[in-house]
Design a protein around this motif. Structure first.
Motif, mmCIF file in Angstrom:
data_model
loop_
_atom_site.group_PDB
_atom_site.id
_atom_site.type_symbol
_atom_site.label_atom_id
_atom_site.label_comp_id
_atom_site.label_asym_id
_atom_site.label_seq_id
_atom_site.Cartn_x
_atom_site.Cartn_y
_atom_site.Cartn_z
ATOM 1 N N MET A 1 46.047 1.555 113.953
ATOM 2 C CA MET A 1 45.320 0.876 112.347
ATOM 3 C C MET A 1 43.844 2.444 112.034
ATOM 4 O O MET A 1 43.442 3.297 112.997
ATOM 5 N N ASN A 2 44.595 2.369 110.784
ATOM 6 C CA ASN A 2 43.322 2.486 109.964
ATOM 7 C C ASN A 2 42.164 1.771 109.215
ATOM 8 O O ASN A 2 42.912 0.774 108.637
ATOM 9 N N ILE A 3 40.915 1.947 109.411
ATOM 10 C CA ILE A 3 39.855 0.823 109.065
ATOM 11 C C ILE A 3 38.986 1.830 108.018
ATOM 12 O O ILE A 3 38.892 3.300 108.270
ATOM 13 N N ILE A 86 43.009 2.720 116.808
ATOM 14 C CA ILE A 86 41.989 2.539 115.663
ATOM 15 C C ILE A 86 42.321 4.584 115.192
ATOM 16 O O ILE A 86 42.852 5.043 116.072
ATOM 17 N N GLU A 87 42.728 4.778 114.818
ATOM 18 C CA GLU A 87 43.757 6.037 113.746
ATOM 19 C C GLU A 87 42.969 6.540 113.147
ATOM 20 O O GLU A 87 42.624 8.015 113.901
ATOM 21 N N SER A 88 42.319 6.062 112.685
ATOM 22 C CA SER A 88 40.983 6.604 111.539
ATOM 23 C C SER A 88 40.086 6.347 110.685
ATOM 24 O O SER A 88 40.323 4.495 111.231
ATOM 25 N N VAL A 132 36.608 10.779 105.640
ATOM 26 C CA VAL A 132 37.048 10.187 106.142
ATOM 27 C C VAL A 132 37.348 10.990 108.028
ATOM 28 O O VAL A 132 37.302 11.519 107.837
ATOM 29 N N TYR A 133 37.889 9.934 108.938
ATOM 30 C CA TYR A 133 37.155 10.638 109.776
ATOM 31 C C TYR A 133 38.725 10.717 110.695
ATOM 32 O O TYR A 133 38.631 8.930 110.547
ATOM 33 N N GLU A 134 39.656 10.961 111.403
ATOM 34 C CA GLU A 134 40.102 11.380 112.048
ATOM 35 C C GLU A 134 40.184 10.891 113.329
ATOM 36 O O GLU A 134 39.747 11.904 113.647
ATOM 37 N N LEU A 135 40.870 10.130 114.179
ATOM 38 C CA LEU A 135 40.675 9.911 115.541
ATOM 39 C C LEU A 135 41.297 10.200 116.503
ATOM 40 O O LEU A 135 42.797 10.993 116.303
#
Length: 135
Positions: A1-3, A86-88, A132-135
């Motif tokens: 998911m992208n939060i 969490i993906e991003s 935006v942060y990509e995890l």
């Protein structure tokens, strides 16, 4: 998911029962960001997206229902048990300090640099920074 989370300078997301995220320009940017996808929210957040109700899934258990690739707008705590999914992280920074009582756990981004950053004029704030942060 992208939060998606709106924060003050100390990563506060709520103060004295008031959400930090109330800005029409941010809501519109969120809708542009999710494009053709739906955004999962808590029912208390529905007022922010009243003009975009066709894009929103409001549910008390919205974080449990979101799947890979889905977007979730976080305005409270309770997301902690979903950290592994969490993906991003998309942060909208208000560039101000409020007397926050609920905070976003910034350790989720792990000291990473944002992959995208830009500033825009909000409806209620002169400058809002989107990261935006990509995890």
């Amino acid at each position: 998911m992208n939060i998606i989370v709106c924060v003050d300078d100390k990563f506060g997301i709520s103060f004295m029962g008031r959400r930090v995220s109330r800005d029409r320009s941010v809501t519109e940017d969120i809708i542009r960001t999710v494009r053709d996808k739906k955004i999962y929210i808590h029912p208390d957040s529905a007022v922010l997206f009243s003009d975009f109700s066709d894009k929103v899934i409001a549910d008390d258990d919205f974080l449990d229902k979101a799947e890979t690739g889905d977007y979730c707008c976080i305005e409270n705590d309770g997301y902690e048990k979903h950290i592994k999914n969490i993906e991003s992280v998309i942060l909208y920074k208000w560039n101000r300090r409020y007397p926050a009582d609920i905070f976003f756990d910034a350790s989720i981004i792990g000291g990473k640099e944002p992959t995208k950053t830009y500033n825009f004029k909000g409806n209620s704030h002169e400058k809002i920074t989107k990261e935006v942060y990509e995890l």
